[in-house]
Design a protein around this motif. Sequence first.
Motif, PDB file in Angstrom:
ATOM      1  N   ILE A  31     -29.434  -6.416 -33.853  1.00 24.22           N
ATOM      2  CA  ILE A  31     -28.620  -5.579 -34.736  1.00 24.22           C
ATOM      3  C   ILE A  31     -27.128  -5.843 -34.568  1.00 24.22           C
ATOM      4  N   GLY A  32     -26.771  -6.696 -33.597  1.00 23.09           N
ATOM      5  CA  GLY A  32     -25.358  -6.978 -33.396  1.00 23.09           C
ATOM      6  C   GLY A  32     -25.151  -8.052 -32.355  1.00 23.09           C
ATOM      7  N   GLU A  33     -23.935  -8.574 -32.338  1.00 21.54           N
ATOM      8  CA  GLU A  33     -23.574  -9.563 -31.327  1.00 21.54           C
ATOM      9  C   GLU A  33     -22.125  -9.345 -30.922  1.00 21.54           C
ATOM     10  N   LEU A  41     -19.106  -3.467 -25.183  1.00 24.45           N
ATOM     11  CA  LEU A  41     -19.099  -2.036 -24.888  1.00 24.45           C
ATOM     12  C   LEU A  41     -18.913  -1.223 -26.156  1.00 24.45           C
ATOM     13  N   MET A  42     -18.016  -1.674 -27.041  1.00 30.89           N
ATOM     14  CA  MET A  42     -17.779  -0.981 -28.299  1.00 30.89           C
ATOM     15  C   MET A  42     -19.032  -0.994 -29.175  1.00 30.89           C
ATOM     16  N   LEU A  47     -23.663   1.160 -32.003  1.00 29.86           N
ATOM     17  CA  LEU A  47     -24.998   0.827 -32.509  1.00 29.86           C
ATOM     18  C   LEU A  47     -26.137   1.429 -31.693  1.00 29.86           C
ATOM     19  N   GLN A  48     -25.845   1.817 -30.439  1.00 28.86           N
ATOM     20  CA  GLN A  48     -26.861   2.390 -29.539  1.00 28.86           C
ATOM     21  C   GLN A  48     -28.135   1.537 -29.490  1.00 28.86           C
ATOM     22  N   LYS A  68     -22.256  -1.981 -15.703  1.00 30.20           N
ATOM     23  CA  LYS A  68     -21.837  -0.785 -14.968  1.00 30.20           C
ATOM     24  C   LYS A  68     -21.290   0.274 -15.916  1.00 30.20           C
ATOM     25  N   SER A  69     -20.509  -0.159 -16.917  1.00 32.70           N
ATOM     26  CA  SER A  69     -19.894   0.785 -17.852  1.00 32.70           C
ATOM     27  C   SER A  69     -20.915   1.478 -18.746  1.00 32.70           C
TER      28      SER A  69
END
Length: 242
Positions: A31-33, A41-42, A47-48, A68-69
Motif C-alpha cells: 500500500i506504500g513505499e 515513519l510518516m 497508512l497503518q 524503535k519509533s
Amino acid sequence: MSIRAVVVDDERFSREELIFLIERYPSIEVIGEADSGEVALMKTIQLQPDVLFLDVEMPKMDGMEVAKSVRELKKVPEIVFATAYSDFAVEAFRHNAVDYLLKPFDEEQLSHTIERLEKKLIGQKSYQEKTWMPTKLAVEEDGDIRYLDPNDILYVYREGRVTKVVGKARSYEINWALKDIEARLTPFSFFRIHKSYLVNLNYIDRLTPWFNGAYHLELKGHEEKLSVSRNYVKNLRNQLEL
C-alpha cells in the motif's frame, strides 16, 4: 483478506525488486513505499500497515531507529528487516522482527517469510472480525438510557460543548466528544464532512458547489443543508462515487 505492507529502502532498484517479489503473493498488498526512515515513519502513521519491510542501513534515520519509533504508535506493525549484511540479525530480533531477509533476495527465503506473516496476521485478523462489536449508540434522556440504531441517525455535530445526534424523528444531546462518536460510527457508513460534522452516507442526496472549494450537502428527508469543508470534499466524493 490481505496483509497491508509498506516497503522501505533508500535504494530505488532494491525497493522495486522487493515490491515485485512481494506482489506475486495474493495474500499481501503493498500500500506504500518509502525511501527514507523519516518518510517510513510518516507513511506508517498515515497508512497503518500490518507490516513494514524495512531496510536497515539508511542515512539519517536507519531501519533500527524506525523499528524503535513505530513501537510507540497505537497500531504497531510487524517488522521484516531487509539488508545486505547479516551483522544486524541479533539486533533485529531484539525488535521482535518476524524475519530478516538478506540481499540479494532469495525467493525461497521470502516465501518462508510470507508464510510466517500469514500465520501471524491473517489468523489474527479473522479473530478480530469475528469479535462482537456494539451495534447501538447509547444516549441518556431524563435519567433513562435510549439505544439508537445507527441506521436511523442522519448526522451528528458538535455545537459548543454539546454533541447533537440528529435522527429521523428527533434530535438528542450527548456529552461525548465528536472524535469518540466518530470511532464508534465509522463502521456504520458515517463520514466526517467538516471538523464539527459527521454524516450518514446512506442519506446523502445531493452535493452542490458553494464557494471557495466548499460544498453544500442535502440529505434525504431533511431540509437543512450542511456545509462540506473543502478539506473533506475529495475524500467524500471518493466514498460516494463508483
